[in-house]
Design an enzyme around this catalytic site. Structure first.
Site, mmCIF file in Angstrom:
data_model
loop_
_atom_site.group_PDB
_atom_site.id
_atom_site.type_symbol
_atom_site.label_atom_id
_atom_site.label_comp_id
_atom_site.label_asym_id
_atom_site.label_seq_id
_atom_site.Cartn_x
_atom_site.Cartn_y
_atom_site.Cartn_z
ATOM 1 N N GLU A 34 0.856 -1.199 0.000
ATOM 2 C CA GLU A 34 0.000 0.000 0.000
ATOM 3 C C GLU A 34 0.884 1.239 0.000
ATOM 4 O O GLU A 34 1.764 1.380 0.843
ATOM 5 C CB GLU A 34 -0.918 -0.030 1.231
ATOM 6 C CG GLU A 34 -1.586 1.284 1.592
ATOM 7 C CD GLU A 34 -2.437 1.913 0.481
ATOM 8 O OE1 GLU A 34 -3.280 1.208 -0.096
ATOM 9 O OE2 GLU A 34 -2.234 3.117 0.180
ATOM 10 N N ARG A 108 -16.428 5.249 5.333
ATOM 11 C CA ARG A 108 -15.447 4.414 4.627
ATOM 12 C C ARG A 108 -14.276 4.071 5.541
ATOM 13 O O ARG A 108 -13.758 2.957 5.519
ATOM 14 C CB ARG A 108 -14.939 5.146 3.376
ATOM 15 C CG ARG A 108 -13.890 4.340 2.591
ATOM 16 C CD ARG A 108 -13.334 5.157 1.425
ATOM 17 N NE ARG A 108 -12.330 4.393 0.688
ATOM 18 C CZ ARG A 108 -11.070 4.303 1.032
ATOM 19 N NH1 ARG A 108 -10.618 4.926 2.121
ATOM 20 N NH2 ARG A 108 -10.222 3.585 0.316
ATOM 21 N N TYR A 220 -27.041 10.578 4.808
ATOM 22 C CA TYR A 220 -27.357 9.427 5.675
ATOM 23 C C TYR A 220 -26.424 9.417 6.881
ATOM 24 O O TYR A 220 -25.333 10.003 6.850
ATOM 25 C CB TYR A 220 -27.295 8.094 4.914
ATOM 26 C CG TYR A 220 -26.045 7.827 4.119
ATOM 27 C CD1 TYR A 220 -24.897 7.318 4.715
ATOM 28 C CD2 TYR A 220 -26.012 8.066 2.750
ATOM 29 C CE1 TYR A 220 -23.758 7.056 3.962
ATOM 30 C CE2 TYR A 220 -24.874 7.815 1.988
ATOM 31 C CZ TYR A 220 -23.763 7.303 2.607
ATOM 32 O OH TYR A 220 -22.633 7.049 1.865
ATOM 33 N N ASP A 299 -12.085 -0.477 -8.333
ATOM 34 C CA ASP A 299 -12.023 0.706 -9.194
ATOM 35 C C ASP A 299 -10.918 0.607 -10.247
ATOM 36 O O ASP A 299 -11.027 1.216 -11.309
ATOM 37 C CB ASP A 299 -11.787 1.964 -8.348
ATOM 38 C CG ASP A 299 -13.083 2.518 -7.752
ATOM 39 O OD1 ASP A 299 -14.112 1.820 -7.832
ATOM 40 O OD2 ASP A 299 -13.056 3.639 -7.202
HETATM 41 C C1 LIG Z 1 -19.117 10.421 -3.909
HETATM 42 C C2 LIG Z 1 -18.915 8.947 -3.866
HETATM 43 C C3 LIG Z 1 -19.798 8.159 -3.143
HETATM 44 C C4 LIG Z 1 -19.650 6.764 -3.132
HETATM 45 N N1 LIG Z 1 -20.572 6.021 -2.466
HETATM 46 C C5 LIG Z 1 -20.507 4.673 -2.538
HETATM 47 C C6 LIG Z 1 -21.477 3.876 -1.867
HETATM 48 O O1 LIG Z 1 -22.392 4.391 -1.209
HETATM 49 N N2 LIG Z 1 -21.383 2.514 -1.945
HETATM 50 C C7 LIG Z 1 -20.380 1.912 -2.660
HETATM 51 O O2 LIG Z 1 -20.353 0.668 -2.717
HETATM 52 N N3 LIG Z 1 -19.432 2.655 -3.304
HETATM 53 C C8 LIG Z 1 -19.469 4.003 -3.256
HETATM 54 N N4 LIG Z 1 -18.527 4.751 -3.878
HETATM 55 C C9 LIG Z 1 -17.438 4.076 -4.611
HETATM 56 C C10 LIG Z 1 -16.324 3.595 -3.713
HETATM 57 O O3 LIG Z 1 -15.846 4.632 -2.887
HETATM 58 C C11 LIG Z 1 -15.180 3.014 -4.556
HETATM 59 O O4 LIG Z 1 -15.709 2.253 -5.605
HETATM 60 C C12 LIG Z 1 -14.303 2.114 -3.705
HETATM 61 O O5 LIG Z 1 -13.769 2.830 -2.611
HETATM 62 C C13 LIG Z 1 -13.172 1.526 -4.556
HETATM 63 O O6 LIG Z 1 -12.362 0.709 -3.749
HETATM 64 P P1 LIG Z 1 -10.985 0.157 -4.302
HETATM 65 O O7 LIG Z 1 -10.413 -0.661 -3.188
HETATM 66 O O8 LIG Z 1 -11.166 -0.476 -5.627
HETATM 67 O O9 LIG Z 1 -10.080 1.445 -4.554
HETATM 68 P P2 LIG Z 1 -9.556 2.547 -3.529
HETATM 69 O O10 LIG Z 1 -10.469 2.705 -2.381
HETATM 70 O O11 LIG Z 1 -9.248 3.750 -4.361
HETATM 71 O O12 LIG Z 1 -8.183 1.934 -2.958
HETATM 72 C C14 LIG Z 1 -7.019 1.871 -3.729
HETATM 73 C C15 LIG Z 1 -5.815 1.771 -2.778
HETATM 74 O O13 LIG Z 1 -4.644 1.549 -3.557
HETATM 75 C C16 LIG Z 1 -3.605 2.381 -3.079
HETATM 76 N N5 LIG Z 1 -2.666 2.596 -4.200
HETATM 77 C C17 LIG Z 1 -2.844 3.357 -5.296
HETATM 78 N N6 LIG Z 1 -1.781 3.259 -6.112
HETATM 79 C C18 LIG Z 1 -0.897 2.414 -5.514
HETATM 80 C C19 LIG Z 1 0.383 1.891 -5.866
HETATM 81 N N7 LIG Z 1 0.997 2.233 -7.018
HETATM 82 N N8 LIG Z 1 1.004 1.040 -5.016
HETATM 83 C C20 LIG Z 1 0.403 0.682 -3.838
HETATM 84 N N9 LIG Z 1 -0.805 1.148 -3.459
HETATM 85 C C21 LIG Z 1 -1.455 1.980 -4.290
HETATM 86 C C22 LIG Z 1 -4.319 3.653 -2.615
HETATM 87 O O14 LIG Z 1 -3.542 4.383 -1.696
HETATM 88 C C23 LIG Z 1 -5.589 3.051 -1.983
HETATM 89 O O15 LIG Z 1 -5.383 2.738 -0.619
HETATM 90 C C24 LIG Z 1 -18.595 6.143 -3.866
HETATM 91 C C25 LIG Z 1 -17.688 6.939 -4.571
HETATM 92 C C26 LIG Z 1 -17.850 8.319 -4.564
HETATM 93 C C27 LIG Z 1 -16.894 9.167 -5.351
#
Ligand SMILES: Cc1cc2nc3c(=O)[nH]c(=O)nc-3n(C[C@H](O)[C@H](O)[C@H](O)COP(=O)(O)OP(=O)(O)OC[C@H]3O[C@@H](n4cnc5c(N)ncnc54)[C@H](O)[C@@H]3O)c2cc1C
Length: 404
Positions: A34, A108, A220, A299
């Protein structure tokens, strides 16, 4: 445990941590790299619907989440024009019993902290903070992941690399250099309100969705009810990476002072003291997710607009399916070798693609519907009222009833 059972996960967000727990449960050793030095409070509220909460409960997280997660009684769709409820989609205990899992709203940071604590307690999971994944190289026994920590370059050998490193994924940058996120033309403004400072003077027990001309608001309770999460989505051309850029409260207040926003909605906006802005980017539907012994998750694979509240939920589902596909051939007690990892990762991507693309489409459609103005908005409101909350909720069953 040898490298033959080691999976490297890039990113300790919701997707990466859930994947690590699910993979460890299948007998893998997991190394999470991370880039952040600590898992600080990033983002704000999340709605976690039963399709995702079921996975978290199965991973043993219910006890850690219960003190912080709230089960909202309903999603109430509010008319920005009149300030009154249009329709109420009942969630509550009855819906949870029907779905066999709770609908949760929470911060979150609380979800990430619970996943982190569970991962720390697992002997097969190692989390390396401050470690940036830079690149990787494939070889016959698996993969060599190149990373940098405090300026020092290192390599970690593994059976597979899972890119759970978010919408700006470095892993995807090497895997599929020509694919990347597009700016949606929308900005999320996110803030919180101390519950006692709510303008209504009443605690908020559910999710409120306010639909107004070319903008919408979602409110909420989070943090065990201590705070209310408020997100305002507005069109804008400001585009920057990250989710922590400060926003000027007066800008929000003047945007929502426009005709079409009832005083109750404007008072909510005024109650937020600190705003953070987040430019909304999304990945195109249906791109490639895997090549060789590397796959994307969450994502990084399918960052989507948040209007179906399913981005994190899809990352959580991805994690469960990925662990099942890899576990079937390479988990504890199996004999799979490195050569068959790509086939397992392809099975994972194939199992997920159509469902995730359908959710991405729904999120886009919801955004258009929420932002209608004039006669189209009136027609929408009448149609929603005619359908009623139960039937609107039933239309989400294909999302919420998902099971591994
Ligand atoms: C306004 C808003 C509201 C939302 N509401 C909801 C909701 O109600 N319900 C829901 O299900 N989703 C919701 N989402 C979506 C949700 O927040 C994301 O889809 C989710 O957090 C994605 O998780 P992830 O683990 O894929 O990515 P992330 O949470 O982006 O985690 C990626 C991680 O990788 C790390 N990283 C990045 N690059 C590197 C690298 N090169 N080397 C090592 N580490 C790295 C980062 O530091 C981070 O910790 C919302 C999004 C937004 C914008």
């Amino acid at each position: 445990m040898s490298d033959a059972r080691t999976i490297v996960v890039a990113g300790a967000g919701i997707g990466g941590l859930t994947a690590s727990l699910a993979l460890a449960a299948k007998g893998f050793r997991v190394i999470i790299l991370e880039k952040a030095e600590r898992l600080a409070e990033a983002g704000a509220g999340l709605q976690i619907s039963p399709n995702a909460s079921r996975v978290l409960v199965d991973l043993g997280l219910a006890g850690r989440l219960a003190p912080r997660a709230i089960a909202p009684d309903a999603v109430t769709v509010m008319s920005a024009r009149t300030g009154r409820p249009l329709v109420r989609l009942p969630l509550g205990a009855e819906a949870a019993t029907r779905a066999g899992a709770p609908y949760w709203v929470l911060h979150r940071a609380d979800l990430q902290a619970a996943l982190h604590a569970q991962a720390e307690a697992h002997p097969a999971i190692e989390l390396r903070l401050g470690c940036v994944v830079e690149d990787y190289a494939s070889h016959v026994h698996g993969i060599s992941v190149g990373h940098r920590r405090h300026g020092e370059r290192g390599d970690t050998q593994a059976l597979a690399l899972i890119g759970a490193d978010g919408i700006w994924s470095a892993v995807r940058g090497q895997l599929f250099p020509s694919s990347g996120p597009h700016f949606s033309g929308l900005i999320a403004w996110r803030g919180t309100i101390e519950a006692p400072a709510l303008p209504s003077g009443e605690p908020l027990r559910g999710v409120q969705l306010w639909m107004g001309p070319r903008a919408h608001l979602v409110a909420y309770p989070i943090s065990g009810g201590r705070l209310v999460n408020l997100v305002a989505i507005v069109p804008d051309d400001w585009q920057r990476e990250g989710w922590s850029a400060p926003g000027e409260p007066r800008e929000m207040q003047s945007r929502f002072a426009a005709a079409g926003w009832a005083p109750a909605a404007r008072l909510l906006i005024e109650a937020v003291e600190i705003w953070k802005r987040w430019a909304l980017f999304a990945m195109p539907d249906g791109g490639a997710w895997t090549t060789g012994a590397t796959a994307l998750l969450g994502d990084a694979a399918h960052g989507m607009l948040p209007f179906a509240a399913q981005g994190a939920a899809m990352a959580i589902e991805d994690a469960a399916v990925l662990a099942q596909c890899l576990g079937d051939s390479h988990g504890a007690g199996t004999t799979g070798d490195a050569l068959s990892v790509p086939a397992s990762l392809r099975r994972y991507a194939e199992a997920r693609r159509a469902r995730v693309a359908r959710v991405q489409r729904l999120a886009r459609q919801n955004g258009q519907i929420y932002h209608l103005a004039g006669p189209m908005a009136l027609a929408r409101d009448l149609a929603m009222q005619a359908l009623g909350g139960e039937r609107l909720l039933a239309r989400q069953a294909w999302i919420y009833d998902w099971r591994l």
